[in-house]
Design a protein around this motif. Sequence first.
Motif, PDB file in Angstrom:
ATOM      1  N   GLY A  70       2.303  15.455 -15.337  1.00 23.42           N
ATOM      2  CA  GLY A  70       2.202  14.071 -14.954  1.00 23.42           C
ATOM      3  C   GLY A  70       2.764  13.058 -16.295  1.00 23.42           C
ATOM      4  O   GLY A  70       2.652  13.746 -17.572  1.00 23.42           O
ATOM      5  N   LYS A  71       3.389  12.260 -15.978  1.00 21.45           N
ATOM      6  CA  LYS A  71       3.899  11.365 -17.084  1.00 21.45           C
ATOM      7  C   LYS A  71       3.906   9.949 -16.537  1.00 21.45           C
ATOM      8  O   LYS A  71       3.765   9.500 -15.501  1.00 21.45           O
ATOM      9  N   THR A  72       3.278   9.013 -17.540  1.00 20.55           N
ATOM     10  CA  THR A  72       2.986   7.657 -17.143  1.00 20.55           C
ATOM     11  C   THR A  72       3.627   6.668 -18.480  1.00 20.55           C
ATOM     12  O   THR A  72       3.469   7.379 -19.475  1.00 20.55           O
ATOM     13  N   ASP A  73       3.626   5.339 -18.037  1.00 17.70           N
ATOM     14  CA  ASP A  73       3.866   4.529 -19.243  1.00 17.70           C
ATOM     15  C   ASP A  73       2.820   3.614 -19.395  1.00 17.70           C
ATOM     16  O   ASP A  73       2.640   3.221 -20.526  1.00 17.70           O
TER      17      ASP A  73
ATOM     18  N   VAL B 273      -2.970  -1.505 -18.982  1.00 16.16           N
ATOM     19  CA  VAL B 273      -2.295  -2.983 -18.263  1.00 16.16           C
ATOM     20  C   VAL B 273      -3.416  -3.352 -17.207  1.00 16.16           C
ATOM     21  O   VAL B 273      -4.222  -2.513 -17.042  1.00 16.16           O
ATOM     22  N   GLU B 274      -3.485  -4.489 -17.175  1.00 11.42           N
ATOM     23  CA  GLU B 274      -4.228  -5.235 -16.233  1.00 11.42           C
ATOM     24  C   GLU B 274      -3.993  -5.192 -14.847  1.00 11.42           C
ATOM     25  O   GLU B 274      -4.811  -5.069 -14.024  1.00 11.42           O
ATOM     26  N   GLU B 275      -2.802  -5.410 -14.533  1.00  9.73           N
ATOM     27  CA  GLU B 275      -2.006  -5.182 -13.247  1.00  9.73           C
ATOM     28  C   GLU B 275      -1.143  -3.898 -13.130  1.00  9.73           C
ATOM     29  O   GLU B 275      -0.412  -3.482 -14.179  1.00  9.73           O
ATOM     30  N   PRO B 276      -1.369  -3.328 -12.037  1.00 12.04           N
ATOM     31  CA  PRO B 276      -0.523  -2.037 -11.837  1.00 12.04           C
ATOM     32  C   PRO B 276       0.794  -2.283 -11.429  1.00 12.04           C
ATOM     33  O   PRO B 276       1.541  -3.313 -10.750  1.00 12.04           O
ATOM     34  N   HIS B 277       1.792  -1.662 -12.419  1.00  8.13           N
ATOM     35  CA  HIS B 277       3.363  -1.479 -12.342  1.00  8.13           C
ATOM     36  C   HIS B 277       3.518  -0.162 -11.912  1.00  8.13           C
ATOM     37  O   HIS B 277       2.634   0.547 -11.882  1.00  8.13           O
ATOM     38  N   PRO B 278       4.756  -0.183 -11.440  1.00  2.00           N
ATOM     39  CA  PRO B 278       5.227   0.965 -11.227  1.00  2.00           C
ATOM     40  C   PRO B 278       5.176   2.102 -12.240  1.00  2.00           C
ATOM     41  O   PRO B 278       5.391   1.664 -13.540  1.00  2.00           O
ATOM     42  N   HIS B 279       4.823   3.216 -12.006  1.00  2.00           N
ATOM     43  CA  HIS B 279       4.434   4.098 -13.028  1.00  2.00           C
ATOM     44  C   HIS B 279       3.099   4.136 -13.791  1.00  2.00           C
ATOM     45  O   HIS B 279       3.397   4.620 -14.994  1.00  2.00           O
ATOM     46  N   THR B 280       2.344   3.341 -13.310  1.00  2.00           N
ATOM     47  CA  THR B 280       0.982   3.261 -13.707  1.00  2.00           C
ATOM     48  C   THR B 280       0.113   4.482 -13.304  1.00  2.00           C
ATOM     49  O   THR B 280       0.121   4.743 -12.313  1.00  2.00           O
ATOM     50  N   LEU B 281      -0.594   4.723 -14.327  1.00  2.00           N
ATOM     51  CA  LEU B 281      -1.705   5.826 -13.966  1.00  2.00           C
ATOM     52  C   LEU B 281      -3.021   5.159 -13.786  1.00  2.00           C
ATOM     53  O   LEU B 281      -3.611   4.269 -14.427  1.00  2.00           O
TER      54      LEU B 281
END
Length: 130
Positions: free
Chosen positions: A74-77, A100-108
């Motif tokens: 698994g890899k995430t930003d 982060v408060e809002e999910p972005h692409p590549h968020t775990l």
Amino acid sequence: MLKLLRETLAGQRCLLCNKPRGLRAISVCLRCLDKLPPPKRIARNAFVVFTDEIEIPPDLVPAIAASRFYMLGGKTDWVLQKEDGGLSSGVAWHLRVPLVEEPHPHTLVVDLRWKNARLLDSLQYLFVFI
């Protein structure tokens, strides 16, 4: 000086079996880590760390969850911040990524249940049963 350092390191004990541990990063020994059920990758973007059958101190859960996520590829930003008693922030700290408060692409997304969970392809999910 070396003798003092050796005595300090020798006093470190495993939180599960109370024997001397060989790991510096987490407070558990290799023997106890080997006793844990293996982590699973249940989908391309979803990981299960371990089940609730194992008794692990709460402060050790984020470290094991993060290491098993990384071990399974698994890899995430980012990690999505949730009200989960500090589990998601602890995983983020061990993975060295921001919350982060809002999910972005590549968020775990760290969650406690995966049954009936709707998985989005743009996010990754780490399920921890406690």
